[in-house]
Design a protein around this motif. Structure first.
Motif, PDB file in Angstrom:
ATOM      1  N   LEU A  77       0.834  -1.204   0.000  1.00 52.68           N
ATOM      2  CA  LEU A  77       0.000   0.000   0.000  1.00 52.68           C
ATOM      3  C   LEU A  77       0.871   1.257   0.000  1.00 52.68           C
ATOM      4  CD1 LEU A  77      -2.867   1.071  -0.003  1.00 52.68           C
ATOM      5  CD2 LEU A  77      -2.877   0.901   2.492  1.00 52.68           C
ATOM      6  N   ASP A  78       1.969   1.230   0.722  1.00 53.70           N
ATOM      7  CA  ASP A  78       2.890   2.365   0.741  1.00 53.70           C
ATOM      8  C   ASP A  78       3.458   2.598  -0.664  1.00 53.70           C
ATOM      9  OD1 ASP A  78       4.419   4.420   2.204  1.00 53.70           O
ATOM     10  OD2 ASP A  78       6.145   3.165   1.716  1.00 53.70           O
ATOM     11  N   ALA A  79       3.777   1.527  -1.364  1.00 55.47           N
ATOM     12  CA  ALA A  79       4.315   1.653  -2.727  1.00 55.47           C
ATOM     13  C   ALA A  79       3.269   2.177  -3.709  1.00 55.47           C
ATOM     14  CB  ALA A  79       4.853   0.303  -3.198  1.00 55.47           C
ATOM     15  N   LEU A  80       2.011   1.766  -3.511  1.00 51.96           N
ATOM     16  CA  LEU A  80       0.936   2.172  -4.425  1.00 51.96           C
ATOM     17  C   LEU A  80       0.416   3.574  -4.153  1.00 51.96           C
ATOM     18  CD1 LEU A  80      -1.160  -1.132  -4.404  1.00 51.96           C
ATOM     19  CD2 LEU A  80       0.285  -0.279  -6.270  1.00 51.96           C
ATOM     20  N   LEU A  91      -3.200  -8.180  -4.985  1.00 50.98           N
ATOM     21  CA  LEU A  91      -1.776  -7.876  -5.162  1.00 50.98           C
ATOM     22  C   LEU A  91      -0.889  -8.545  -4.114  1.00 50.98           C
ATOM     23  CD1 LEU A  91      -2.113  -4.112  -6.089  1.00 50.98           C
ATOM     24  CD2 LEU A  91      -1.365  -5.958  -7.597  1.00 50.98           C
ATOM     25  N   THR A  92      -1.448  -8.861  -2.966  1.00 53.26           N
ATOM     26  CA  THR A  92      -0.675  -9.505  -1.903  1.00 53.26           C
ATOM     27  C   THR A  92      -1.008 -10.982  -1.763  1.00 53.26           C
ATOM     28  OG1 THR A  92      -2.289  -8.759  -0.254  1.00 53.26           O
ATOM     29  CG2 THR A  92      -0.325  -7.375  -0.584  1.00 53.26           C
ATOM     30  N   ALA A  93      -1.801 -11.515  -2.690  1.00 49.09           N
ATOM     31  CA  ALA A  93      -2.166 -12.940  -2.723  1.00 49.09           C
ATOM     32  C   ALA A  93      -2.884 -13.391  -1.454  1.00 49.09           C
ATOM     33  CB  ALA A  93      -0.937 -13.813  -2.997  1.00 49.09           C
ATOM     34  N   MET A  94      -3.863 -12.591  -1.025  1.00 42.32           N
ATOM     35  CA  MET A  94      -4.673 -12.932   0.147  1.00 42.32           C
ATOM     36  C   MET A  94      -6.135 -13.013  -0.254  1.00 42.32           C
ATOM     37  SD  MET A  94      -3.203 -10.619   3.231  1.00 42.32           S
ATOM     38  CE  MET A  94      -1.568  -9.942   3.027  1.00 42.32           C
ATOM     39  N   ASP A  95      -6.847 -13.921   0.382  1.00 43.93           N
ATOM     40  CA  ASP A  95      -8.280 -14.010   0.135  1.00 43.93           C
ATOM     41  C   ASP A  95      -8.975 -12.819   0.794  1.00 43.93           C
ATOM     42  OD1 ASP A  95      -9.540 -14.933   2.887  1.00 43.93           O
ATOM     43  OD2 ASP A  95      -7.703 -16.110   2.596  1.00 43.93           O
ATOM     44  N   VAL A 128      -1.806   4.688   3.415  1.00 41.66           N
ATOM     45  CA  VAL A 128      -0.923   4.556   4.571  1.00 41.66           C
ATOM     46  C   VAL A 128      -0.894   5.900   5.288  1.00 41.66           C
ATOM     47  CG1 VAL A 128       1.449   4.076   5.300  1.00 41.66           C
ATOM     48  CG2 VAL A 128       0.448   2.792   3.424  1.00 41.66           C
ATOM     49  N   THR A 129      -1.022   5.860   6.598  1.00 40.19           N
ATOM     50  CA  THR A 129      -0.961   7.081   7.403  1.00 40.19           C
ATOM     51  C   THR A 129       0.497   7.504   7.565  1.00 40.19           C
ATOM     52  OG1 THR A 129      -0.742   5.890   9.482  1.00 40.19           O
ATOM     53  CG2 THR A 129      -3.006   6.353   8.718  1.00 40.19           C
ATOM     54  N   PRO A 130       0.737   8.720   8.056  1.00 38.61           N
ATOM     55  CA  PRO A 130       2.132   9.110   8.348  1.00 38.61           C
ATOM     56  C   PRO A 130       2.816   8.121   9.306  1.00 38.61           C
ATOM     57  CG  PRO A 130       0.747  11.059   8.314  1.00 38.61           C
ATOM     58  CD  PRO A 130      -0.184   9.867   8.208  1.00 38.61           C
TER      59      PRO A 130
END
Length: 172
Positions: A77-80, A91-95, A128-130
């Motif tokens: 999420l930080d990257a996106l 994107l993280t392969a989670m259900d 992502v928050t600060p």
């Protein structure tokens, strides 16, 4: 039927498998659990998870440590910049249920926020928050050290080949 004619087996052409079925006279190679891909992948994953848990707890303290799933969501999420929960799960392969629980815990910790999407009020966007950005920045060296520790039994060349093969398997 011709004596000593080769027998046909659906697994005869597979590497490491006997040419004749069990009980056909030839000694069949035993099934050894410790040599099976699924077992080895699980054992390697267990080793990595133990390193992850110990090293994150040592760096951040047990109460502030992230789980591997929380780390995956937070760093992705930080990257996106922002994403829907559905997209983040893919994107993280989670259900969806796992993603929902992970996101809920990250929100409760103040590392992720959720807001209505101005373009579609039915959709919620995660950011992502600060505090979450600070957590990612602080944890990146730990995450890299975990990868290094996980791969430590391999030479540099083996690491490169192993990661290439693992990516091919994971994304086939």
């Amino acid at each position: 039927m011709v004596a000593n004619a080769p027998t046909s087996s659906p697994t005869a052409s597979l590497p490491g498998r006997p040419a004749s079925p069990r009980g056909a006279g030839a000694a069949a190679a035993p099934y050894v659990l410790e040599g099976q891909v699924g077992h080895l992948l699980r054992r390697a994953h267990q080793r990595h998870a133990a390193l992850f848990q110990a090293m994150f707890a040592e760096a951040a303290g047990a109460e502030a440590a992230l789980t591997p799933m929380q780390w995956a969501v937070l760093v992705k999420l930080d990257a996106l910049g922002e994403a829907t929960q559905n997209a983040l799960g893919r994107l993280t392969a989670m259900d969806p249920a796992t993603t929902q629980g992970v996101v809920r815990r990250l929100i409760a910790r103040g590392l992720v926020s959720r807001a209505d999407d101005p373009a579609d009020r039915r959709t919620l966007k995660l950011t992502v928050t600060p505090a979450g950005r600070d957590a990612v920045a602080a944890a990146l060296p730990v995450a890299e050290a975990i990868s290094t520790a996980t791969l430590a039994p391999l030479s540099a060349g083996e690491r490169e080949v192993f990661l290439d093969l693992l990516q091919r398997m994971a994304f086939a």
